[in-house]
Scaffold this motif. Structure first.
Motif, short mmCIF file in Angstrom:
data_model
loop_
_atom_site.label_atom_id
_atom_site.label_comp_id
_atom_site.label_asym_id
_atom_site.label_seq_id
_atom_site.Cartn_x
_atom_site.Cartn_y
_atom_site.Cartn_z
N ASP A 70 0.72 -1.26 0.03
CA ASP A 70 0.02 -0.18 -0.06
C ASP A 70 0.81 1.38 -0.03
O ASP A 70 0.55 2.39 -0.33
CB ASP A 70 -1.04 -0.02 1.10
CG ASP A 70 -1.94 -1.08 1.06
OD1 ASP A 70 -2.38 -1.48 0.09
OD2 ASP A 70 -2.60 -1.29 2.07
N ILE A 71 2.09 1.05 0.38
CA ILE A 71 3.12 2.39 0.21
C ILE A 71 3.61 2.68 -0.95
O ILE A 71 3.69 3.81 -1.37
CB ILE A 71 4.22 2.11 1.40
CG1 ILE A 71 3.83 1.96 2.76
CG2 ILE A 71 5.32 3.09 1.01
CD1 ILE A 71 4.75 1.74 3.85
N LEU A 72 3.74 1.67 -1.87
CA LEU A 72 4.64 1.84 -3.08
C LEU A 72 4.04 2.73 -4.13
O LEU A 72 4.69 3.33 -4.67
CB LEU A 72 4.66 0.30 -3.68
CG LEU A 72 5.35 -0.59 -3.00
CD1 LEU A 72 5.37 -1.83 -3.64
CD2 LEU A 72 6.75 -0.39 -2.55
N PRO A 73 2.61 2.82 -4.26
CA PRO A 73 2.14 3.57 -5.34
C PRO A 73 2.57 5.27 -5.02
O PRO A 73 2.37 6.18 -5.87
CB PRO A 73 0.77 3.31 -5.59
CG PRO A 73 0.49 2.06 -4.64
CD PRO A 73 1.69 1.85 -3.75
N LYS A 74 2.70 5.46 -3.51
CA LYS A 74 2.70 6.73 -3.21
C LYS A 74 4.26 7.41 -3.38
O LYS A 74 4.70 8.71 -3.12
CB LYS A 74 2.24 7.08 -2.00
CG LYS A 74 0.95 6.55 -1.63
CD LYS A 74 -0.05 7.44 -2.24
CE LYS A 74 -1.43 6.81 -2.25
NZ LYS A 74 -1.91 7.17 -0.68
N ILE A 75 5.29 6.55 -3.61
CA ILE A 75 6.54 6.73 -3.62
C ILE A 75 7.27 7.27 -5.09
O ILE A 75 6.88 6.22 -5.85
CB ILE A 75 7.60 5.61 -3.09
CG1 ILE A 75 6.93 5.16 -1.66
CG2 ILE A 75 9.02 5.98 -2.93
CD1 ILE A 75 6.98 6.33 -0.76
N PHE A 76 7.64 8.34 -5.10
CA PHE A 76 8.32 8.69 -6.51
C PHE A 76 9.87 9.05 -6.19
O PHE A 76 10.65 7.95 -6.27
CB PHE A 76 7.53 10.02 -7.11
CG PHE A 76 6.21 9.68 -7.19
CD1 PHE A 76 5.89 9.18 -8.62
CD2 PHE A 76 5.22 9.74 -6.40
CE1 PHE A 76 4.33 8.74 -8.76
CE2 PHE A 76 3.82 9.54 -6.58
CZ PHE A 76 3.39 9.14 -7.73
N GLY A 77 10.27 10.15 -6.34
CA GLY A 77 11.74 10.31 -5.92
C GLY A 77 12.02 9.80 -4.57
O GLY A 77 11.36 9.86 -3.56
N LEU A 78 13.40 9.21 -4.43
CA LEU A 78 13.69 8.57 -3.10
C LEU A 78 15.21 8.70 -2.86
O LEU A 78 16.02 8.08 -4.09
CB LEU A 78 13.18 7.22 -3.01
CG LEU A 78 13.19 6.33 -1.73
CD1 LEU A 78 12.41 7.16 -0.57
CD2 LEU A 78 12.85 4.87 -1.79
N ASP A 79 15.89 8.97 -1.82
CA ASP A 79 16.97 8.96 -1.52
C ASP A 79 17.47 8.24 -0.24
O ASP A 79 18.47 7.98 0.06
CB ASP A 79 17.67 10.47 -1.42
CG ASP A 79 17.52 11.28 -2.46
OD1 ASP A 79 18.38 11.19 -3.53
OD2 ASP A 79 16.51 12.05 -2.70
N ALA A 80 16.51 8.08 0.72
CA ALA A 80 16.71 7.44 1.91
C ALA A 80 15.28 6.78 2.53
O ALA A 80 14.25 7.15 2.24
CB ALA A 80 17.11 8.34 3.05
N ILE A 81 15.57 5.63 3.09
CA ILE A 81 14.38 4.80 3.69
C ILE A 81 14.86 4.74 5.31
O ILE A 81 16.04 4.17 5.64
CB ILE A 81 14.21 3.63 3.17
CG1 ILE A 81 13.90 3.42 1.49
CG2 ILE A 81 13.32 2.82 3.74
CD1 ILE A 81 14.05 2.25 0.95
N VAL A 82 13.90 5.17 6.04
CA VAL A 82 14.29 5.07 7.48
C VAL A 82 13.07 4.12 7.86
O VAL A 82 12.02 4.50 8.29
CB VAL A 82 14.50 6.35 8.14
CG1 VAL A 82 14.54 6.17 9.71
CG2 VAL A 82 15.23 7.28 7.59
#
Length: 241
Positions: A70-82
């Protein structure tokens, strides 16, 4: 250049502090939560008023199998995951239900791992990025009455150590933070007397603060730690060394 970070469990004490600290560093944020929408709404209002970045709320139940999707469709640019999402069940091991055990591993281990896998192409495309797991002191040494929680947190640490070796050639660093006892809602199950007893066992004589954990995150995603990967930063007041 804009920098984007996904924070899971952003409605919790540590997640909120991480969000505030990363926003101060200029990050735009994806703020995951499960049920506490009120906390996310207040966090977004605070961040927008102070820093003016882009802050996207994302609701998902990571205690459910495949809840990360359910998180994946909202993520576009990404530099870090916490990975800050977490909960605990305190009690004797033989009293733990199958459902509680499953949710603990889904929240702390399986969903974070699969979420990382699904988002990894975004970091690989840039040949840079940072992944940070908020693990626990109990993932390092284990805790009575939190056996499965300790196991899940220990699995996080093993995953960090393994994945860091795999991703280092691609310029992506993977690290963990292992907090000790921190002043968050997770400790609400203990009385003031019990908390005082815990503090007395810690060499620094007090519980940790969420901002102290968040400062560790900022360090690990910054260039100050550019040659650090596969490590566990223990922020515990000297409780376990």
């Amino acid at each position: 250049m804009k920098k984007y970070a996904l924070i899971t469990g952003a409605s919790g004490g540590i997640g909120r502090a991480v969000a505030q600290t990363l926003a101060e560093q200029g990050y735009h944020l994806y703020l995951h939560y499960h049920l506490n929408k009120g906390s996310i709404d207040s966090l977004m209002a605070d961040l927008s008023g102070r820093f003016g970045g882009e802050y996207v709320p994302i609701q998902a139940d990571l205690g459910r199998a495949c809840g990360y999707k359910d998180i994946l469709p909202k993520i576009f640019g990404l530099d870090a995951i916490v990975h800050c999402g977490g909960t605990s069940v305190y009690g004797l091991f033989q009293d733990l239900t199958d459902e509680e055990a499953g949710r603990l591993f889904n929240i702390h281990t399986l969903n974070p791992i699969l979420l990382t896998k699904a988002l990894l192409p975004k970091l690989l495309a840039k040949k840079s990025g940072n992944i940070v797991f908020i693990s626990s002191i109990w993932g390092e040494t284990g805790a009575a009455c939190e056996a499965v929680y300790s196991a899940a947190k220990g699995a996080q640490i093993s995953f960090v150590k393994a994945l860091s070796k795999e991703l280092a050639p691609s310029g992506i660093r993977v690290n963990a933070i292992a907090p000790g006892a921190v002043e968050t809602a997770m400790l609400n199950q203990f009385t003031n007397t019990e908390l005082a007893d815990i503090a007395s066992e810690i060499p620094m004589g007090r519980l940790g603060r969420p901002d102290e954990i968040a400062n560790g995150v900022v360090f690990l995603v910054s260039d100050l730690s550019s040659y650090i990967t596969g490590q566990v930063l223990s922020i515990n007041g000297g409780w376990y060394t």
